[in-house]
Write a protein that holds these residues in place. Structure first.
Motif: not given
Length: 181
Positions: A43-55
């Motif tokens: 279970k690695a930490e997933v980097f998620l930018p603050d402005d991320y929206r699923p596409a």
């Protein structure tokens, strides 16, 4: 440690979602390489930018999308729990004896409405917890009726959704027919 599906188990024929299939095959591959038949936890930490929206143009329910929805659900749950704590404090503070009967009736109505709202939110927290479990199990984002992917727009608007819009409408029509009987 749990046993893990091996390549010979062929998850595609076992009714698993694509995410579950991929996870089982990765775990099987890793355990075969190491000679160990135990569940491999990476279970690695997933980097998620603050402005991320699923596409729509990225793989459905990839790690970033799952992390996005997991965080969204956790924030929503925390907001509900914070509101619930405020309600408890408010109800304890307002437990006073109001001499005027009209004021007392009004206060009791307000309390009943607040308690009903909190009960609905308690049920919502249970649904949020269930959605988080579906993320952990690799079932999140897929319709519990048809197995089809639930649209990202629907999940973004209602991350606790368990059915596609079509399946939900069909379910509600069936429910209405039975209610009318």
């Amino acid at each position: 440690p749990e046993n893990v599906a091996t390549a010979s188990d062929n998850p595609s024929t076992m009714g698993y979602t694509p995410a579950q299939q991929e996870r089982a095959m990765t775990e099987a591959h890793l355990s075969e390489r190491s000679g160990v038949k135990e569940r491999v936890s990476m279970k690695a930490e997933v980097f998620l930018p603050d402005d991320y929206r699923p596409a729509e143009d990225e793989p459905f329910m990839n790690d970033r999308q799952l992390e996005y929805f997991r965080r969204k659900l956790l924030v929503w749950k925390q907001e509900l729990l914070d509101q619930s704590a405020e309600t408890i404090d408010s109800l304890q503070d307002s437990a006073r004896n109001v001499p005027d009967i009209a004021d007392r009736a009004s206060e009791e109505t307000d309390r009943a409405l607040e308690l009903r709202t909190r009960d609905r939110q308690r049920k919502l927290v249970a649904k949020i917890d269930a959605a988080i479990r579906r993320i952990e199990n690799g079932e999140f984002g897929y319709c519990e009726v048809s197995g089809e992917p639930i649209s990202l727009k629907r999940l973004d608007a209602r991350p606790i959704a368990t059915m596609t819009l079509e399946a939900q409408e069909k379910h509600e029509r069936r429910e209405k027919v039975h209610r009318d009987d």
